[in-house]
Motif scaffolding. Structure first.
Motif, PDB file in Angstrom:
ATOM      1  N   ASN A  76      44.829  79.681   1.690  1.00 14.20           N
ATOM      2  CA  ASN A  76      45.440  79.481   2.524  1.00 14.20           C
ATOM      3  C   ASN A  76      45.796  78.034   2.478  1.00 14.20           C
ATOM      4  OD1 ASN A  76      47.640  81.611   1.844  1.00 14.20           O
ATOM      5  ND2 ASN A  76      45.621  82.764   2.913  1.00 14.20           N
ATOM      6  N   ASP A  80      48.836  75.073   2.758  1.00 16.43           N
ATOM      7  CA  ASP A  80      48.864  74.613   5.116  1.00 16.43           C
ATOM      8  C   ASP A  80      48.646  73.342   4.943  1.00 16.43           C
ATOM      9  OD1 ASP A  80      49.621  77.626   5.463  1.00 16.43           O
ATOM     10  OD2 ASP A  80      47.659  77.313   6.328  1.00 16.43           O
ATOM     11  N   TYR A 118      56.611  77.691  -0.725  1.00 15.64           N
ATOM     12  CA  TYR A 118      55.535  77.758   0.856  1.00 15.64           C
ATOM     13  C   TYR A 118      56.136  78.906   1.672  1.00 15.64           C
ATOM     14  CZ  TYR A 118      53.114  76.531   4.600  1.00 15.64           C
ATOM     15  OH  TYR A 118      52.456  76.229   5.630  1.00 15.64           O
ATOM     16  N   ARG A 131      49.966  85.865   1.247  1.00 12.30           N
ATOM     17  CA  ARG A 131      51.263  84.748   0.693  1.00 12.30           C
ATOM     18  C   ARG A 131      51.370  83.875  -0.574  1.00 12.30           C
ATOM     19  NH1 ARG A 131      48.869  80.277   4.798  1.00 12.30           N
ATOM     20  NH2 ARG A 131      51.114  79.460   4.638  1.00 12.30           N
TER      21      ARG A 131
END
Length: 146
Positions: A76, A80, A118, A131
């Motif tokens: 992740n 990010d 995103y 996610r």
């Protein structure tokens, strides 16, 4: 003899995002049921004439890949950093990738991708939820994996 299998647990996804991650990074920590998928694409533009004859033509189209990671996946961080760097610099960065699926004996080269969607935080329920991120690729080249 067909020695291919449906195993996806040993699939490998490598992504680079120049200039942030010039060296390809292995994406790990996939969701339990969703690793990655690609939206279907329309491979032709068609038009039916008044006389009932169908005509078709080739039009290039982009391909969207969805990647789903567990909320605790260290991968992740790549998404990010990718998103926050683009936001800070007000610029889009180009990704490249390779998806290897040993079970099906296939490998896919992912060419010229952009972060399209995103998920900034995981959904929070009893546990933090996966996610999902979407990369839109210009081209994908399939090839045998030996």
């Amino acid at each position: 003899m067909n020695n291919r299998t449906l195993t996806s647990a040993n699939a490998i996804l490598m992504l680079s995002v120049v200039p942030i991650f010039a060296v390809p990074q292995r994406i790990q920590g996939f969701s339990t049921d969703d690793i990655t998928d690609m939206d279907g694409i329309d491979t032709a533009e068609t038009a039916m004439g008044i006389d009932g004859r169908l005509s078709a033509g080739f039009v290039p189209v982009s391909i969207r890949q969805n990647i789903t990671l567990q909320a605790d996946s260290e991968s992740n961080d790549l998404f990010d950093i990718w998103y926050t760097t683009e936001r800070a610099q007000k610029e889009k960065f180009v990704a490249g990738g390779i998806l290897t699926i040993p079970g099906t004996k296939r490998q896919y080269t992912l060419y010229r991708g952009f972060l399209r969607n995103y998920a900034p935080i995981p959904g929070l329920r009893k546990t933090a939820q996966p996610r999902r991120f979407t990369i839109e690729w210009e081209k994908i080249y399939p090839q045998p994996y030996l």
